[in-house]
Scaffold this motif. Structure first.
Motif, PDB file in Angstrom:
ATOM      1  N   SER A  60      31.726  32.305  32.406  1.00  0.00           N
ATOM      2  CA  SER A  60      32.363  33.827  30.946  1.00  0.00           C
ATOM      3  C   SER A  60      33.054  34.572  32.454  1.00  0.00           C
ATOM      4  CB  SER A  60      31.393  34.720  30.384  1.00  0.00           C
ATOM      5  OG  SER A  60      31.498  35.916  30.415  1.00  0.00           O
ATOM      6  N   LEU A  61      33.876  35.718  31.731  1.00  0.00           N
ATOM      7  CA  LEU A  61      34.935  36.569  32.587  1.00  0.00           C
ATOM      8  C   LEU A  61      34.066  37.773  32.086  1.00  0.00           C
ATOM      9  CD1 LEU A  61      38.588  35.454  32.068  1.00  0.00           C
ATOM     10  CD2 LEU A  61      36.965  34.744  33.579  1.00  0.00           C
ATOM     11  N   ASP A  62      33.514  37.667  31.449  1.00  0.00           N
ATOM     12  CA  ASP A  62      32.850  39.096  30.596  1.00  0.00           C
ATOM     13  C   ASP A  62      31.569  39.770  32.097  1.00  0.00           C
ATOM     14  OD1 ASP A  62      33.850  39.157  28.479  1.00  0.00           O
ATOM     15  OD2 ASP A  62      32.068  37.610  27.821  1.00  0.00           O
ATOM     16  N   ASP A  63      31.145  39.181  33.141  1.00  0.00           N
ATOM     17  CA  ASP A  63      30.506  39.129  34.206  1.00  0.00           C
ATOM     18  C   ASP A  63      30.981  39.622  35.537  1.00  0.00           C
ATOM     19  OD1 ASP A  63      28.502  39.637  35.729  1.00  0.00           O
ATOM     20  OD2 ASP A  63      28.836  37.626  36.201  1.00  0.00           O
ATOM     21  N   ARG A  64      31.647  41.019  35.220  1.00  0.00           N
ATOM     22  CA  ARG A  64      32.676  41.116  37.058  1.00  0.00           C
ATOM     23  C   ARG A  64      31.769  41.476  37.374  1.00  0.00           C
ATOM     24  NH1 ARG A  64      36.749  44.606  34.099  1.00  0.00           N
ATOM     25  NH2 ARG A  64      37.607  43.624  31.967  1.00  0.00           N
ATOM     26  N   ASP A  89      42.502  38.425  32.754  1.00  0.00           N
ATOM     27  CA  ASP A  89      42.226  37.392  31.404  1.00  0.00           C
ATOM     28  C   ASP A  89      43.535  37.410  31.549  1.00  0.00           C
ATOM     29  OD1 ASP A  89      43.608  39.925  30.523  1.00  0.00           O
ATOM     30  OD2 ASP A  89      42.019  41.568  29.657  1.00  0.00           O
ATOM     31  N   LEU A  95      40.851  41.892  36.193  1.00  0.00           N
ATOM     32  CA  LEU A  95      38.953  41.850  36.175  1.00  0.00           C
ATOM     33  C   LEU A  95      38.269  42.126  37.536  1.00  0.00           C
ATOM     34  CD1 LEU A  95      38.887  39.470  33.955  1.00  0.00           C
ATOM     35  CD2 LEU A  95      38.896  41.165  33.140  1.00  0.00           C
TER      36      LEU A  95
END
Length: 330
Positions: A60-64, A89, A95
């Motif tokens: 996932s790209l949410d885990d910066r 993104d 990001l």
């Protein structure tokens, strides 16, 4: 001041070599630059796939923090590491990026973002704020079959420019040496090409009007020089024939005129011996006798000159200048 043929040939040969060397230099630089750039793009494409694979593992790209860790592992130290990774993104928002790098300088316009999302990828050279040039590769970032973002990997463009600069320095040094060598070789070749012409000129300069029977005869010379020499020899032959005809004409005229003039003078002398002539007739005959004597002297002089031009031995004797000047005056 007009340059000699030798220097014209020398400069022409050197100029041709210089143009050839410049063409080789430009061609090599362009060809090698294209090869190095293509190799760098291949490396960046492979690195982009590796980064994409690690992001896919992340899931996932949410885990910066995880993204930043991936970016830092590749580009620790920013530009000083000569390798940069930026993750965005699908809208182009940054990001993760290495510290000290202006990610906005690597931003994409809407058309480029849409092309990347559709699976396109492209490479370009970007100049950053401090004049540093990097080669940037932009590709889509996928997790599974879904395009979730954009990954940009870049490397210092000096990796391609430094070999080109070294090659340019080497070629310039060799080019300068080649130009000097070309001038020496060109001068030597030009000297060999001009030497037959100089020989023809030397022989032509030695030929005089009294020596028209001499010929150049350049049989062992190049074809062009031989044609020139043959043409000059033919001209000398025509001049020799013309001078001989002129000399023969002068000799013939001198001989033909002396006989009747001598007879005429003898007849006038006989007439002057007559005591019955009146003074007017005697004076007229004396004037005619003077003109006939002058014509005889002119024909004798013409005959004398003809013998001199023919190369015969002349009868040299003292001349009374006062008498000669008086005759000329009359």
């Amino acid at each position: 001041m007009s340059l000699s043929l030798r220097w014209r040939l020398t400069i022409g040969i050197a100029a041709a070599l210089i143009v050839t060397l410049v063409a080789i230099l430009v061609t090599l630089r362009l060809a090698l630059g294209g090869i190095l750039e293509a190799d760098l793009d291949d490396d960046l494409s492979r690195d982009a796939r590796l980064v994409s694979a690690r992001v896919a593992i992340l899931g996932s790209l949410d885990d910066r923090e995880g993204l930043q860790e991936i970016v830092d592992s590749y580009s620790l130290g920013g530009l000083a590491s000569a390798f940069v990774v930026v993750v965005r993104d699908d809208q182009g928002t940054v990001l993760a990026s290495p510290p000290g790098v202006d990610a906005e300088a690597l931003a994409l316009d809407p058309a480029q973002r849409e092309a990347v999302r559709q699976g396109d990828h492209f490479s370009r050279t970007v100049t950053l704020g401090e004049g540093d040039k990097i080669r940037l590769r932009t590709s889509r970032l996928t997790i599974g079959r879904e395009t979730v973002g954009i990954v940009q990997v870049a490397e210092d463009a000096e990796f391609t420019s430094r070999p080109l600069d070294r090659l340019q320095t080497v070629l310039l040094a060799e080019g300068i040496g080649g130009v000097i060598l070309a001038l020496i070789i060109g001068f030597w070749l030009a000297r060999g090409a001009v030497k037959p012409l100089q020989e023809v000129i030397g022989v032509a300069a030695d030929i005089e009007a009294s020596d028209l029977g001499r010929r150049i005869g350049a049989r062992a010379s190049p074809v062009e020089v031989q044609k020139l020499a043959d043409t000059f020899d033919a001209m000398l032959a025509r001049l020799d024939a013309a001078f001989q005809q002129q000399g023969n004409f002068v000799l013939d005229i001198s001989h033909e005129l002396r006989t009747p003039l001598t007879a005429l003078r003898g007849n006038i002398d006989v007439l002057l011996m007559d005591d019955r002539l009146d003074s007017e007739t005697r004076s007229a005959l004396e004037r005619v006798l003077g003109e006939v004597s002058r014509l005889i002297r002119l024909t004798s002089n013409l005959l004398y000159l003809a013998h001199a031009e023919a190369g015969r031995e002349l009868d040299r004797r003292p001349v009374e200048l006062d008498t000669l000047c008086l005759e000329v005056y009359r």
